[in-house]
Design a protein around this motif. Structure first.
Motif, short mmCIF file in Angstrom:
data_model
loop_
_atom_site.label_atom_id
_atom_site.label_comp_id
_atom_site.label_asym_id
_atom_site.label_seq_id
_atom_site.Cartn_x
_atom_site.Cartn_y
_atom_site.Cartn_z
N TYR A 123 0.84 -1.20 0.00
CA TYR A 123 0.00 0.00 0.00
C TYR A 123 0.88 1.25 0.00
O TYR A 123 0.56 2.23 -0.68
N VAL A 177 -2.75 5.40 -5.41
CA VAL A 177 -3.79 5.65 -4.42
C VAL A 177 -3.35 6.87 -3.62
O VAL A 177 -2.16 7.02 -3.30
N THR A 183 -5.21 5.71 1.24
CA THR A 183 -4.36 4.61 1.69
C THR A 183 -4.40 4.48 3.20
O THR A 183 -4.49 3.37 3.74
N LEU A 215 -12.11 -1.96 -1.13
CA LEU A 215 -11.30 -1.70 -2.33
C LEU A 215 -12.18 -1.56 -3.58
O LEU A 215 -11.76 -0.92 -4.55
N ALA A 216 -13.37 -2.13 -3.55
CA ALA A 216 -14.25 -2.06 -4.72
C ALA A 216 -14.58 -0.62 -5.08
O ALA A 216 -14.75 -0.27 -6.26
N ALA A 218 -12.63 2.04 -3.98
CA ALA A 218 -11.43 2.87 -3.85
C ALA A 218 -10.93 3.31 -5.22
O ALA A 218 -10.98 2.55 -6.19
N ILE A 253 -8.22 3.68 -7.64
CA ILE A 253 -6.88 3.14 -7.88
C ILE A 253 -6.49 3.46 -9.33
O ILE A 253 -7.23 3.17 -10.27
N PRO A 280 -4.70 -1.22 -12.85
CA PRO A 280 -5.41 -0.92 -11.60
C PRO A 280 -6.35 -2.02 -11.13
O PRO A 280 -6.42 -2.32 -9.94
N GLU A 281 -7.08 -2.65 -12.06
CA GLU A 281 -8.03 -3.69 -11.65
C GLU A 281 -7.31 -4.94 -11.17
O GLU A 281 -7.76 -5.62 -10.24
N ARG A 287 -6.11 -4.11 -7.70
CA ARG A 287 -7.25 -4.16 -6.76
C ARG A 287 -7.50 -5.62 -6.32
O ARG A 287 -7.68 -5.90 -5.14
N HIS A 288 -7.52 -6.52 -7.29
CA HIS A 288 -7.75 -7.94 -7.00
C HIS A 288 -6.62 -8.51 -6.14
O HIS A 288 -6.86 -9.26 -5.18
N LEU A 337 -4.62 -7.00 -4.06
CA LEU A 337 -4.63 -6.48 -2.69
C LEU A 337 -5.59 -7.28 -1.80
O LEU A 337 -5.35 -7.43 -0.60
#
Length: 314
Positions: A98, A107, A112, A219-220, A222, A224, A243-244, A247-248, A250
């Motif tokens: 992060y 982010v 964060t 995170l959905a 957030a 990013i 980014p996607e 996201r996954h 993290l």
């Protein structure tokens, strides 16, 4: 000279962290103020003055470590004209991922900080205190194969997995207390030393699934963005910029293994990195880098003097 910036994880916190940066640089003070406002607490005062037991709490240690790392990165740019894009790659150990994302603009520091506060709280909620455990397996005979064999022995009585593959001679296991206790005995029989860790929860194992679900929800929504520098992710040990995908990963990281040794080996071999620079609090990752990639230069940036010396060396 290919450069990788490394961002430390939990365990690197200490009372007084970031104080020298705040005293020396307005740019660093701005980061600490931004994090304080985002969290609605005087985290910067806790970092400077303690008490240590409050700073060590997962929900405080995680945003605090991020804040120091980002303050150092911002000071490098504001005071010495060194942009994060001078690096070829970034990587962070567990929560340090992060920090790496905040440092590279993927982010915002405020978002964060809030995500890490929640992450710490969610990890603590996931498993009642005393039901989980972690242990560090160390010694010249300790490698991933030994740790996996020990964890397999532990899994006969409960959840037990390899949580952090840090470097040859340092692998961490995590899971239910009875299972970790069994794994410790197995590890000793295989020739490793085993040290139970003083942690509040069994991180990076399937018991953290409730925390992963909480982080997935957070995170959905957030924001990013693509990092300015590729992130070598914990769970893939490969560079990621989408980014996607980040996201996954993290979310997956909460229950997944921190593949630090593999990440560092990839950076040194495939990434061509010859200089590892740990940014923030402590020097844990610097020591790991020297063991994994001894041919590369490794250094830590904790103080204003170290920031200045590093900037002059570029």
């Amino acid at each position: 000279m290919a450069l990788a910036l490394l961002f430390p994880g939990q365990g690197s916190q200490s009372v007084g962290m970031g104080a020298a940066l705040a005293d020396a640089f307005a740019s660093a003070r701005e980061v600490f103020a931004e994090v304080d406002e985002a969290l609605g607490q005087q985290l910067s005062v806790l970092m400077r003055e303690g008490p240590e037991d409050q700073l060590t709490l997962t929900e405080n240690a995680q945003p605090a470590l991020m804040a120091v790392s980002v303050a150092a990165i911002r000071a490098l740019k504001a005071e010495f004209g060194v942009n994060v894009t001078r690096a070829g790659f970034v990587a962070g150990h567990s929560l340090g991922e992060y920090s790496a994302l905040a440092a590279t603009g993927a982010v915002s520091p405020s978002d964060t900080a809030r995500l890490l506060k929640l992450r710490g709280q969610a990890m603590q909620r996931a498993v009642p205190v005393g039901q989980g455990a972690m242990a560090s397996l160390i010694g010249p005979k300790t490698d991933l194969a030994l740790a996996e064999a020990a964890a397999q022995a532990g899994s006969e009585v409960g959840v037990c997995v390899v949580a952090n593959d840090n470097n040859q001679g340092n692998v961490v296991i995590s899971g239910e207390k009875a299972a970790v206790d069994r794994a410790i005995e197995a590890a000793k029989a295989l020739g490793a030393r085993a040290i139970p860790l003083n942690v509040s929860a069994p991180f990076h194992c399937p018991l953290m699934q409730p925390a992963a679900a909480e982080m997935a929800a957070a995170l959905a929504s957030a924001a990013i963005h693509a990092p300015a520098v590729p992130l070598v992710a914990n769970v893939t040990a490969r560079p990621e910029s989408d980014p996607e995908t980040i996201r996954h990963l993290l979310v997956e990281q909460v229950t997944g293994r921190v593949r630090w040794r593999e990440s560092m080996e990839w950076l040194a071999r495939e990434g061509g990195v010859t200089r590892f620079v740990e940014v923030g609090s402590g020097k844990v990752l610097t020591g790991m880098a020297r063991r994994i990639a001894p041919e590369a230069e490794s250094l830590a940036l904790n103080t204003p003097e170290e920031l200045e010396a590093f900037a002059r060396s570029l």
